[in-house]
Motif scaffolding. Structure first.
Motif, PDB file in Angstrom:
ATOM      1  N   ILE A 128       7.472  -0.364 -26.981  1.00 41.03           N
ATOM      2  CA  ILE A 128       6.272  -0.461 -27.809  1.00 41.03           C
ATOM      3  C   ILE A 128       5.478   0.840 -27.697  1.00 41.03           C
ATOM      4  O   ILE A 128       5.197   1.312 -26.584  1.00 41.03           O
ATOM      5  CB  ILE A 128       5.405  -1.662 -27.381  1.00 41.03           C
ATOM      6  N   HIS A 129       5.129   1.414 -28.838  1.00 40.30           N
ATOM      7  CA  HIS A 129       4.393   2.686 -28.859  1.00 40.30           C
ATOM      8  C   HIS A 129       3.168   2.586 -29.759  1.00 40.30           C
ATOM      9  O   HIS A 129       3.265   2.080 -30.879  1.00 40.30           O
ATOM     10  CB  HIS A 129       5.298   3.827 -29.344  1.00 40.30           C
ATOM     11  N   ASN A 130       2.048   3.068 -29.259  1.00 39.17           N
ATOM     12  CA  ASN A 130       0.830   3.114 -30.076  1.00 39.17           C
ATOM     13  C   ASN A 130       0.733   4.444 -30.814  1.00 39.17           C
ATOM     14  O   ASN A 130       1.304   5.450 -30.404  1.00 39.17           O
ATOM     15  CB  ASN A 130      -0.416   2.906 -29.222  1.00 39.17           C
ATOM     16  N   GLY A 131       0.010   4.439 -31.938  1.00 39.36           N
ATOM     17  CA  GLY A 131      -0.102   5.618 -32.788  1.00 39.36           C
ATOM     18  C   GLY A 131      -1.010   6.692 -32.207  1.00 39.36           C
ATOM     19  O   GLY A 131      -1.664   6.510 -31.170  1.00 39.36           O
ATOM     20  N   PHE A 132      -1.042   7.832 -32.894  1.00 42.46           N
ATOM     21  CA  PHE A 132      -1.861   8.963 -32.470  1.00 42.46           C
ATOM     22  C   PHE A 132      -3.332   8.722 -32.798  1.00 42.46           C
ATOM     23  O   PHE A 132      -3.675   7.901 -33.645  1.00 42.46           O
ATOM     24  CB  PHE A 132      -1.416  10.245 -33.193  1.00 42.46           C
ATOM     25  N   VAL A 133      -4.189   9.478 -32.122  1.00 34.84           N
ATOM     26  CA  VAL A 133      -5.605   9.494 -32.454  1.00 34.84           C
ATOM     27  C   VAL A 133      -5.905  10.806 -33.173  1.00 34.84           C
ATOM     28  O   VAL A 133      -5.591  11.887 -32.672  1.00 34.84           O
ATOM     29  CB  VAL A 133      -6.493   9.376 -31.199  1.00 34.84           C
ATOM     30  N   ASN A 134      -6.474  10.692 -34.356  1.00 41.01           N
ATOM     31  CA  ASN A 134      -6.928  11.868 -35.105  1.00 41.01           C
ATOM     32  C   ASN A 134      -8.449  11.922 -35.060  1.00 41.01           C
ATOM     33  O   ASN A 134      -9.115  10.885 -35.058  1.00 41.01           O
ATOM     34  CB  ASN A 134      -6.478  11.795 -36.573  1.00 41.01           C
ATOM     35  N   ILE A 135      -8.983  13.115 -35.022  1.00 40.92           N
ATOM     36  CA  ILE A 135     -10.439  13.278 -35.053  1.00 40.92           C
ATOM     37  C   ILE A 135     -10.815  13.913 -36.373  1.00 40.92           C
ATOM     38  O   ILE A 135     -10.400  15.029 -36.682  1.00 40.92           O
ATOM     39  CB  ILE A 135     -10.930  14.132 -33.868  1.00 40.92           C
ATOM     40  N   GLU A 136     -11.600  13.145 -37.152  1.00 43.89           N
ATOM     41  CA  GLU A 136     -11.996  13.603 -38.488  1.00 43.89           C
ATOM     42  C   GLU A 136     -10.781  14.038 -39.304  1.00 43.89           C
ATOM     43  O   GLU A 136     -10.783  15.048 -40.004  1.00 43.89           O
ATOM     44  CB  GLU A 136     -13.014  14.753 -38.391  1.00 43.89           C
ATOM     45  N   GLY A 137      -9.670  13.286 -39.175  1.00 44.97           N
ATOM     46  CA  GLY A 137      -8.483  13.529 -39.981  1.00 44.97           C
ATOM     47  C   GLY A 137      -7.501  14.521 -39.412  1.00 44.97           C
ATOM     48  O   GLY A 137      -6.431  14.742 -39.981  1.00 44.97           O
ATOM     49  N   GLU A 138      -7.813  15.119 -38.259  1.00 46.27           N
ATOM     50  CA  GLU A 138      -6.916  16.106 -37.668  1.00 46.27           C
ATOM     51  C   GLU A 138      -6.372  15.577 -36.350  1.00 46.27           C
ATOM     52  O   GLU A 138      -7.122  15.030 -35.534  1.00 46.27           O
ATOM     53  CB  GLU A 138      -7.673  17.421 -37.416  1.00 46.27           C
ATOM     54  N   LYS A 139      -5.055  15.695 -36.147  1.00 45.08           N
ATOM     55  CA  LYS A 139      -4.436  15.172 -34.935  1.00 45.08           C
ATOM     56  C   LYS A 139      -5.092  15.761 -33.696  1.00 45.08           C
ATOM     57  O   LYS A 139      -5.297  16.964 -33.594  1.00 45.08           O
ATOM     58  CB  LYS A 139      -2.937  15.487 -34.922  1.00 45.08           C
ATOM     59  N   GLY A 150       5.989   0.742 -22.522  1.00 39.66           N
ATOM     60  CA  GLY A 150       5.061   1.194 -23.544  1.00 39.66           C
ATOM     61  C   GLY A 150       4.458   2.552 -23.277  1.00 39.66           C
ATOM     62  O   GLY A 150       4.589   3.120 -22.186  1.00 39.66           O
ATOM     63  N   GLY A 151       3.792   3.072 -24.291  1.00 41.85           N
ATOM     64  CA  GLY A 151       3.107   4.355 -24.203  1.00 41.85           C
ATOM     65  C   GLY A 151       2.778   4.872 -25.585  1.00 41.85           C
ATOM     66  O   GLY A 151       3.001   4.187 -26.596  1.00 41.85           O
ATOM     67  N   GLY A 152       2.240   6.067 -25.640  1.00 42.13           N
ATOM     68  CA  GLY A 152       1.915   6.680 -26.913  1.00 42.13           C
ATOM     69  C   GLY A 152       3.162   7.082 -27.678  1.00 42.13           C
ATOM     70  O   GLY A 152       4.226   7.317 -27.090  1.00 42.13           O
ATOM     71  N   ALA A 153       3.027   7.187 -29.005  1.00 42.53           N
ATOM     72  CA  ALA A 153       4.172   7.522 -29.856  1.00 42.53           C
ATOM     73  C   ALA A 153       4.770   8.883 -29.502  1.00 42.53           C
ATOM     74  O   ALA A 153       5.967   9.107 -29.698  1.00 42.53           O
ATOM     75  CB  ALA A 153       3.741   7.507 -31.322  1.00 42.53           C
ATOM     76  N   ASP A 154       3.964   9.775 -28.954  1.00 43.97           N
ATOM     77  CA  ASP A 154       4.460  11.104 -28.598  1.00 43.97           C
ATOM     78  C   ASP A 154       5.402  11.085 -27.404  1.00 43.97           C
ATOM     79  O   ASP A 154       6.074  12.077 -27.118  1.00 43.97           O
ATOM     80  CB  ASP A 154       3.288  12.048 -28.315  1.00 43.97           C
ATOM     81  N   LEU A 155       5.479   9.957 -26.708  1.00 41.13           N
ATOM     82  CA  LEU A 155       6.336   9.862 -25.521  1.00 41.13           C
ATOM     83  C   LEU A 155       7.761   9.410 -25.832  1.00 41.13           C
ATOM     84  O   LEU A 155       8.632   9.488 -24.967  1.00 41.13           O
ATOM     85  CB  LEU A 155       5.717   8.900 -24.495  1.00 41.13           C
ATOM     86  N   LEU A 156       7.996   8.938 -27.055  1.00 45.49           N
ATOM     87  CA  LEU A 156       9.329   8.434 -27.380  1.00 45.49           C
ATOM     88  C   LEU A 156      10.401   9.487 -27.110  1.00 45.49           C
ATOM     89  O   LEU A 156      11.453   9.195 -26.536  1.00 45.49           O
ATOM     90  CB  LEU A 156       9.377   7.982 -28.839  1.00 45.49           C
ATOM     91  N   PHE A 157      10.136  10.725 -27.545  1.00 40.78           N
ATOM     92  CA  PHE A 157      11.016  11.840 -27.207  1.00 40.78           C
ATOM     93  C   PHE A 157      10.159  13.021 -26.771  1.00 40.78           C
ATOM     94  O   PHE A 157       9.169  13.325 -27.417  1.00 40.78           O
ATOM     95  CB  PHE A 157      11.890  12.259 -28.403  1.00 40.78           C
ATOM     96  N   PRO A 158      10.499  13.661 -25.652  1.00 40.41           N
ATOM     97  CA  PRO A 158      11.692  13.414 -24.840  1.00 40.41           C
ATOM     98  C   PRO A 158      11.491  12.441 -23.681  1.00 40.41           C
ATOM     99  O   PRO A 158      12.456  12.038 -23.039  1.00 40.41           O
ATOM    100  CB  PRO A 158      12.007  14.805 -24.300  1.00 40.41           C
ATOM    101  N   HIS A 159      10.228  12.071 -23.377  1.00 42.71           N
ATOM    102  CA  HIS A 159       9.964  11.372 -22.125  1.00 42.71           C
ATOM    103  C   HIS A 159      10.711  10.048 -22.006  1.00 42.71           C
ATOM    104  O   HIS A 159      11.460   9.823 -21.049  1.00 42.71           O
ATOM    105  CB  HIS A 159       8.463  11.156 -21.965  1.00 42.71           C
TER     106      HIS A 159
END
Length: 466
Positions: free
Chosen positions: A259-270, A229-238
């Motif tokens: 299994i990958h969790n989604g990103f965190v946005n702050i006030e709508g911005e990644k 598992g890990g964050g969705a940003d790790l799927l590629f390339p890690h």
């Protein structure tokens, strides 16, 4: 139990490689800076997953690594004129303390990159011997992506010509533009580690593959571990590169489920450090109780991108407050391990790919029903016993409601003020015993001046912040 597999892109029944056992590996932090909300989200998601697996009577071995070899760490050490270990120890300890405040349980294994170099050397050598890696003229060792017929099968990514050209320009010694470093030769006098391939540092993708093989992998199964598992940003390339390394250096694939969790946005911005909106967890913990942040960050499905904003956080806190109001109402009653339908329904919801929306809905319904029934039948012993059991189960599986309910409502009062209030309460209690009601009333007014309210109960006098 069913889990959504990021590679197959569908929900699958969860069937462990070894009946009754689960091996889970999650990519942990690179310890060169304070943890941010993205770190918190990932840690919480896999803490919840581990709790749910264990609630399903599975024996879980959970590993989360610490990356303590990295160019960013070296840069920080140079800037602060500190040695590498001082930097990594400081931020590792800070990470642990903040995760503790969120109620994140420590993993069973927490391997560090610096302590697993021999495992990395062994994997690199296997890849060289099998023709999947090569050493360049300048001393680097690269993974040969063209040698792996399944490369990019994990992320289903297609590299475009612009991407390939950029990679060519970044290193002219590679055989293929997509090849990635297993070992980086370092000749600038900075931090290096001795290896059979020369002085240098390991590639980032290498450490997780090597540590999984060293500490967690089954030796006689088609996959090394059950879940990665890990964050969705790790799927590629890690994760793509991790999978390639394991596939080409062993007789099994890396993980049965991804299994990958989604990103965190702050006030709508990644959230991104380049955008300057990387909200450090330590700052959020100054304003809110760690359990409030836990409840809020887990309140949306783990695969969804999370939009962090103060309005939703406040609304989430009020939802958790209701649970604590119920707990406070039953404060002092004996614990109960009674089995209830609510517990079965809650576990069923969470076993469906961590369906947190359904789980929280069930908790809201249970809380409302308990309060309504207690209002009409305050001495209902069966209900009280069942509710106490339900609250304990929520605490075990979700990590909500773990605090003393009175202390929970004291968040925001500093330690010195708490001591003053507690001292005044003791004096007031003594005055009441001596029937000195004038002094008792005066002391009560002094206590209320701190912005708190008092509750005299059979179990004692308690207070909370207004």
């Amino acid at each position: 139990m069913h889990l959504f597999d990021s590679v197959k892109k569908t929900k699958l029944p969860f069937e462990p490689l070894v009946p009754g056992k689960v091996t889970l590996y999650v990519c942990g932090p690179t310890v060169y800076d304070d943890a941010h909300l993205g770190h918190a989200k990932s840690a919480l998601v896999f803490d919840l997953l581990t709790r749910v697996l264990r609630a399903n009577d599975l024996d879980v071995t959970y590993a989360r690594n610490i990356t303590d070899i990295d160019d960013k760490i070296i840069k920080k050490a140079i800037e602060q004129k500190q040695d590498i270990k001082t930097i990594t120890d400081f931020y590792t300890e800070a990470f642990h303390k903040e995760m503790d405040l969120l109620g994140v349980k420590r993993p069973d294994l927490e391997p560090k990159a610096t302590e697993n170099l021999q495992a990395m050397f062994a994997m690199i050598q296997k890849l060289i011997d099998s023709g999947h890696a090569y050493k360049t003229e300048d001393g680097d060792v690269y993974f040969d992506t063209a040698s792996d017929g399944e490369y990019l099968s994990l992320s289903n990514r297609v590299q475009d010509e612009e991407d390939k050209q950029n990679r060519v320009e970044s290193s002219g010694f590679k055989k293929n533009p997509a090849d990635f470093a297993l070992w980086k030769s370092v000749k600038d006098g900075s931090v290096t580690f001795e290896s059979p391939f020369g002085a240098g540092r390991p590639g980032w993708h290498l450490e997780c593959s090597a540590m999984i093989e060293e500490h967690l992998a089954y030796k006689d199964t088609p996959y090394a571990i059950d879940i990665h598992g890990g964050g969705a940003d790790l799927l590629f390339p890690h994760h793509e590169n991790e999978a390639a390394q394991t596939r080409c250096s062993s007789d099994h694939n890396l993980a049965k489920y991804w299994i990958h969790n989604g990103f965190v946005n702050i006030e709508g911005e990644k959230m991104s450090k380049s955008l300057g909106n990387s909200f450090f967890l330590k700052d959020a913990l100054k304003e809110y109780d760690g359990e409030v942040l836990r409840f809020y960050l887990l309140s949306t499905h783990y695969r969804s991108n999370f939009n962090f904003n103060t309005e939703d956080l406040e609304a989430s806190k009020k939802r958790l407050d209701k649970l604590y109001r119920l707990k406070k109402r039953l404060f002092g009653l004996a614990e109960s391990d009674e089995q209830t339908q609510f517990q079965k329904d809650l576990l069923e919801a969470l076993s469906d790919d961590l369906n947190i929306s359904k789980a929280l809905s069930l908790i809201d319904e249970m809380t409302a029903h308990a309060n309504e029934t207690l209002d009409t039948a305050g001495k209902h012993k069966v209900l009280k016993r069942e509710t106490m059991a339900n609250l304990a189960y929520i605490e075990k599986v979700l990590g909500f409601g773990v605090k003393n309910p009175f202390e929970y409502f004291q968040f925001g009062i500093d330690a010195e003020t708490k001591e003053k209030i507690d001292s005044l309460i003791e004096q007031r209690n003594e005055a009441k015993k001596e029937k000195n009601f004038e002094l008792s009333d005066s002391l009560r007014d002094d206590i209320l001046a701190f912005g708190v309210q008092l509750m005299d109960t059979p179990a004692g006098t308690f207070w909370e912040k207004v």
